[in-house]
Design an enzyme around this catalytic site. Structure first.
Site, PDB file in Angstrom:
ATOM      1  N   ASP A  20       0.827  -1.213   0.000  1.00  0.00           N
ATOM      2  CA  ASP A  20       0.000   0.000   0.000  1.00  0.00           C
ATOM      3  C   ASP A  20       0.861   1.262   0.000  1.00  0.00           C
ATOM      4  O   ASP A  20       1.979   1.265   0.509  1.00  0.00           O
ATOM      5  CB  ASP A  20      -0.912  -0.014   1.239  1.00  0.00           C
ATOM      6  CG  ASP A  20      -2.055   0.984   1.111  1.00  0.00           C
ATOM      7  OD1 ASP A  20      -2.377   1.380  -0.029  1.00  0.00           O
ATOM      8  OD2 ASP A  20      -2.616   1.371   2.146  1.00  0.00           O
ATOM      9  N   GLY A  21       0.317   2.320  -0.571  1.00  0.00           N
ATOM     10  CA  GLY A  21       0.976   3.624  -0.507  1.00  0.00           C
ATOM     11  C   GLY A  21       1.475   4.169  -1.836  1.00  0.00           C
ATOM     12  O   GLY A  21       2.081   5.244  -1.870  1.00  0.00           O
ATOM     13  N   GLY A  23      -0.185   5.493  -4.326  1.00  0.00           N
ATOM     14  CA  GLY A  23      -0.853   6.747  -4.698  1.00  0.00           C
ATOM     15  C   GLY A  23      -0.331   7.914  -3.885  1.00  0.00           C
ATOM     16  O   GLY A  23      -0.001   8.978  -4.432  1.00  0.00           O
ATOM     17  N   ARG A  24      -0.248   7.728  -2.558  1.00  0.00           N
ATOM     18  CA  ARG A  24       0.227   8.829  -1.701  1.00  0.00           C
ATOM     19  C   ARG A  24       1.679   9.170  -2.008  1.00  0.00           C
ATOM     20  O   ARG A  24       2.071  10.333  -2.020  1.00  0.00           O
ATOM     21  CB  ARG A  24       0.033   8.451  -0.222  1.00  0.00           C
ATOM     22  CG  ARG A  24      -1.384   8.703   0.271  1.00  0.00           C
ATOM     23  CD  ARG A  24      -1.641   7.995   1.557  1.00  0.00           C
ATOM     24  NE  ARG A  24      -1.700   6.555   1.347  1.00  0.00           N
ATOM     25  CZ  ARG A  24      -1.485   5.668   2.295  1.00  0.00           C
ATOM     26  NH1 ARG A  24      -1.150   6.059   3.513  1.00  0.00           N
ATOM     27  NH2 ARG A  24      -1.570   4.380   2.024  1.00  0.00           N
ATOM     28  N   SER A  65      -7.493  -5.464  -5.207  1.00  0.00           N
ATOM     29  CA  SER A  65      -8.603  -6.017  -4.424  1.00  0.00           C
ATOM     30  C   SER A  65      -9.911  -5.909  -5.204  1.00  0.00           C
ATOM     31  O   SER A  65     -10.019  -5.127  -6.156  1.00  0.00           O
ATOM     32  CB  SER A  65      -8.732  -5.275  -3.097  1.00  0.00           C
ATOM     33  OG  SER A  65      -9.290  -3.990  -3.305  1.00  0.00           O
ATOM     34  N   ASN A  68     -10.976  -2.482  -5.211  1.00  0.00           N
ATOM     35  CA  ASN A  68     -10.231  -1.578  -6.098  1.00  0.00           C
ATOM     36  C   ASN A  68     -10.924  -1.402  -7.453  1.00  0.00           C
ATOM     37  O   ASN A  68     -10.646  -0.434  -8.177  1.00  0.00           O
ATOM     38  CB  ASN A  68      -8.792  -2.063  -6.317  1.00  0.00           C
ATOM     39  CG  ASN A  68      -7.901  -1.938  -5.094  1.00  0.00           C
ATOM     40  OD1 ASN A  68      -6.959  -2.722  -4.915  1.00  0.00           O
ATOM     41  ND2 ASN A  68      -8.165  -0.953  -4.231  1.00  0.00           N
ATOM     42  N   TRP A  69     -11.841  -2.306  -7.830  1.00  0.00           N
ATOM     43  CA  TRP A  69     -12.618  -2.103  -9.071  1.00  0.00           C
ATOM     44  C   TRP A  69     -13.419  -0.811  -9.008  1.00  0.00           C
ATOM     45  O   TRP A  69     -13.823  -0.275 -10.040  1.00  0.00           O
ATOM     46  CB  TRP A  69     -13.575  -3.279  -9.319  1.00  0.00           C
ATOM     47  CG  TRP A  69     -12.935  -4.561  -9.743  1.00  0.00           C
ATOM     48  CD1 TRP A  69     -12.936  -5.744  -9.071  1.00  0.00           C
ATOM     49  CD2 TRP A  69     -12.217  -4.819 -10.969  1.00  0.00           C
ATOM     50  NE1 TRP A  69     -12.261  -6.703  -9.775  1.00  0.00           N
ATOM     51  CE2 TRP A  69     -11.809  -6.170 -10.947  1.00  0.00           C
ATOM     52  CE3 TRP A  69     -11.868  -4.027 -12.081  1.00  0.00           C
ATOM     53  CZ2 TRP A  69     -11.076  -6.761 -11.975  1.00  0.00           C
ATOM     54  CZ3 TRP A  69     -11.133  -4.617 -13.116  1.00  0.00           C
ATOM     55  CH2 TRP A  69     -10.753  -5.960 -13.057  1.00  0.00           C
ATOM     56  N   ARG A  71     -12.380   2.072  -8.101  1.00  0.00           N
ATOM     57  CA  ARG A  71     -11.573   3.285  -8.340  1.00  0.00           C
ATOM     58  C   ARG A  71     -11.921   3.882  -9.697  1.00  0.00           C
ATOM     59  O   ARG A  71     -12.548   3.225 -10.528  1.00  0.00           O
ATOM     60  CB  ARG A  71     -10.081   2.916  -8.278  1.00  0.00           C
ATOM     61  CG  ARG A  71      -9.660   2.561  -6.868  1.00  0.00           C
ATOM     62  CD  ARG A  71      -8.159   2.498  -6.741  1.00  0.00           C
ATOM     63  NE  ARG A  71      -7.808   2.187  -5.354  1.00  0.00           N
ATOM     64  CZ  ARG A  71      -6.592   2.249  -4.861  1.00  0.00           C
ATOM     65  NH1 ARG A  71      -5.588   2.613  -5.635  1.00  0.00           N
ATOM     66  NH2 ARG A  71      -6.362   1.953  -3.592  1.00  0.00           N
ATOM     67  N   SER A 196      -7.991  -4.769   5.217  1.00  0.00           N
ATOM     68  CA  SER A 196      -8.595  -4.475   3.908  1.00  0.00           C
ATOM     69  C   SER A 196      -9.005  -5.737   3.139  1.00  0.00           C
ATOM     70  O   SER A 196      -8.685  -5.885   1.952  1.00  0.00           O
ATOM     71  CB  SER A 196      -7.635  -3.615   3.062  1.00  0.00           C
ATOM     72  OG  SER A 196      -7.367  -2.404   3.716  1.00  0.00           O
TER      73      SER A 196
HETATM   74  C1  IPE Z   1      -5.379  -2.752  -0.176  1.00  0.00           C
HETATM   75  O1  IPE Z   1      -5.068  -1.419  -0.326  1.00  0.00           O
HETATM   76  C2  IPE Z   1      -5.388  -3.431  -1.512  1.00  0.00           C
HETATM   77  C3  IPE Z   1      -4.094  -3.585  -2.151  1.00  0.00           C
HETATM   78  C4  IPE Z   1      -2.942  -3.256  -1.655  1.00  0.00           C
HETATM   79  C5  IPE Z   1      -4.129  -4.191  -3.449  1.00  0.00           C
HETATM   80  P1  IPE Z   1      -6.205  -0.296  -0.430  1.00  0.00           P
HETATM   81  O2  IPE Z   1      -5.510   0.992  -0.576  1.00  0.00           O
HETATM   82  O3  IPE Z   1      -7.169  -0.652  -1.505  1.00  0.00           O
HETATM   83  O4  IPE Z   1      -6.923  -0.440   0.973  1.00  0.00           O
HETATM   84  P2  IPE Z   1      -7.820   0.617   1.758  1.00  0.00           P
HETATM   85  O5  IPE Z   1      -8.868   1.098   0.801  1.00  0.00           O
HETATM   86  O6  IPE Z   1      -6.927   1.721   2.186  1.00  0.00           O
HETATM   87  O7  IPE Z   1      -8.368  -0.129   2.924  1.00  0.00           O
HETATM   88  C1  IPE Z   2      -1.698   0.241  -3.337  1.00  0.00           C
HETATM   89  O1  IPE Z   2      -1.473   1.594  -3.391  1.00  0.00           O
HETATM   90  C2  IPE Z   2      -1.891  -0.375  -4.698  1.00  0.00           C
HETATM   91  C3  IPE Z   2      -3.276  -0.738  -5.008  1.00  0.00           C
HETATM   92  C4  IPE Z   2      -4.284  -0.686  -4.194  1.00  0.00           C
HETATM   93  C5  IPE Z   2      -3.542  -1.186  -6.353  1.00  0.00           C
HETATM   94  P1  IPE Z   2      -2.676   2.641  -3.335  1.00  0.00           P
HETATM   95  O2  IPE Z   2      -3.068   2.979  -4.728  1.00  0.00           O
HETATM   96  O3  IPE Z   2      -3.767   2.167  -2.472  1.00  0.00           O
HETATM   97  O4  IPE Z   2      -1.942   3.861  -2.669  1.00  0.00           O
HETATM   98  P2  IPE Z   2      -2.568   4.887  -1.610  1.00  0.00           P
HETATM   99  O5  IPE Z   2      -3.077   4.073  -0.447  1.00  0.00           O
HETATM  100  O6  IPE Z   2      -3.650   5.633  -2.307  1.00  0.00           O
HETATM  101  O7  IPE Z   2      -1.411   5.723  -1.230  1.00  0.00           O
HETATM  102 MG    MG Z   3      -4.139   2.384  -0.469  1.00  0.00          MG
END
Ligand code: IPE
Ligand code: IPE
Ligand code: MG
Length: 248
Positions: A20-21, A23-24, A65, A68-69, A71, A196
């Site tokens: 995770d992370g 995007g940030r 996940s 994640n669909w 998004r 998650s």
């Molecule tokens: C969990 O991360 C899913 C993956 C790393 C693939 P998310 O970013 O989707 O989880 P939440 O929404 O913060 O709980």
């Molecule tokens: C995890 O990174 C990758 C996936 C969920 C596909 P994120 O995209 O959730 O990154 P943040 O949590 O927004 O930083």
């Molecule tokens: Mg995330």
């Protein structure tokens, strides 16, 4: 050097990672979230290599996940494209290192191009006997349990299974990949403290390590750090410390 503190005879057999992370990490740098995902896939490559070198037998990576669909379409499409690119670019090295690729999840929802890349990689590496690399794709832990229940109920309807004889072991055999042992260690990057919807059935007694490191910056030293943290834990499975020491 953290690696010198690592006990190589106690490497967790199965490590699962919530990556995770991305995007940030990207937003902090003023670049697009997709650039973050691209960088994140670079870490997948590094960590797969590192995990295999460390002697981890199963590495499960939460790549996408079910939730994640939901998004934005642009991000989902970009992620799907990156996944295909990753597989095309990495499959040679993965195969050369004897790694076997597998997946868990509702993968039938993936675009056909990704399904083809995944199926090709699974077929090509199916006889490899080094680390098993499991990608959780279009994966949800509750969905996995529901899908298992559906299959089990169908077998029960056909009289192939007696409801009175269903126990945890029988149920576990209906999960997406019944050969997968429960994870010993679950790592979550990106400074969040939740599961998650990941491997809900399998993490009953898994040790959890979280870190503030965003996935695009997670490197081998961080993996080693997580394993050292794991090695310092006492896994009691409901018993007392004295029992584990054989004192009572
Ligand atoms: C969990 O991360 C899913 C993956 C790393 C693939 P998310 O970013 O989707 O989880 P939440 O929404 O913060 O709980
Ligand atoms: C995890 O990174 C990758 C996936 C969920 C596909 P994120 O995209 O959730 O990154 P943040 O949590 O927004 O930083
Ligand atoms: Mg995330």
């Amino acid at each position: 050097m953290p690696e010198s503190r690592l006990r190589s005879d106690e490497i967790p057999r199965h490590v699962a990672i919530i990556m995770d992370g991305n995007g940030r990490w990207a937003e902090q740098r003023g670049i697009s979230r997709l650039e973050g995902h691209r960088e994140g896939l670079g870490r997948v490559r590094d960590i797969v290599r590192a995990a295999n070198e460390l002697g981890i037998q199963y590495l499960t990576l939460y790549a996408f996940s079910l939730e994640n669909w939901n998004r934005p379409k642009l991000e989902v499409d970009g992620l799907m494209r990156l996944l295909s690119e990753y597989l095309d670019a990495e499959i040679d090295e993965v195969d050369r290192n004897g790694i076997q690729l597998r997946t868990i999840g509702r993968t039938e929802r993936l675009p056909i191009s990704v399904q083809r890349a995944v199926d090709g990689a699974i077929e090509r590496t199916k006889n490899n006997d080094q680390m098993k690399l499991v990608f959780a794709l279009s994966y949800g832990g509750r969905a996995e349990i529901v899908d298992a229940a559906r299959k089990l109920l169908r077998d029960a309807e056909r009289g192939e299974i007696d409801p009175d004889h269903v126990d945890e072991k029988t149920f576990g055999a209906y999960l997406y990949d019944p050969e997968l042992p429960d994870p010993d260690l679950l790592i979550r990057t990106g400074a969040e403290y939740r599961v998650s919807n990941f491997l809900l059935w399998q993490i009953a007694y898994t040790e959890i390590h979280t870190t503030h490191v965003m996935w695009p910056e997670f490197e081998k030293a961080n993996l080693v750090e997580a394993i050292i943290d794991y090695q310092e834990r006492e896994r009691r499975y409901g018993k007392t410390s004295a029992q584990l020491r054989g004192e009572s």
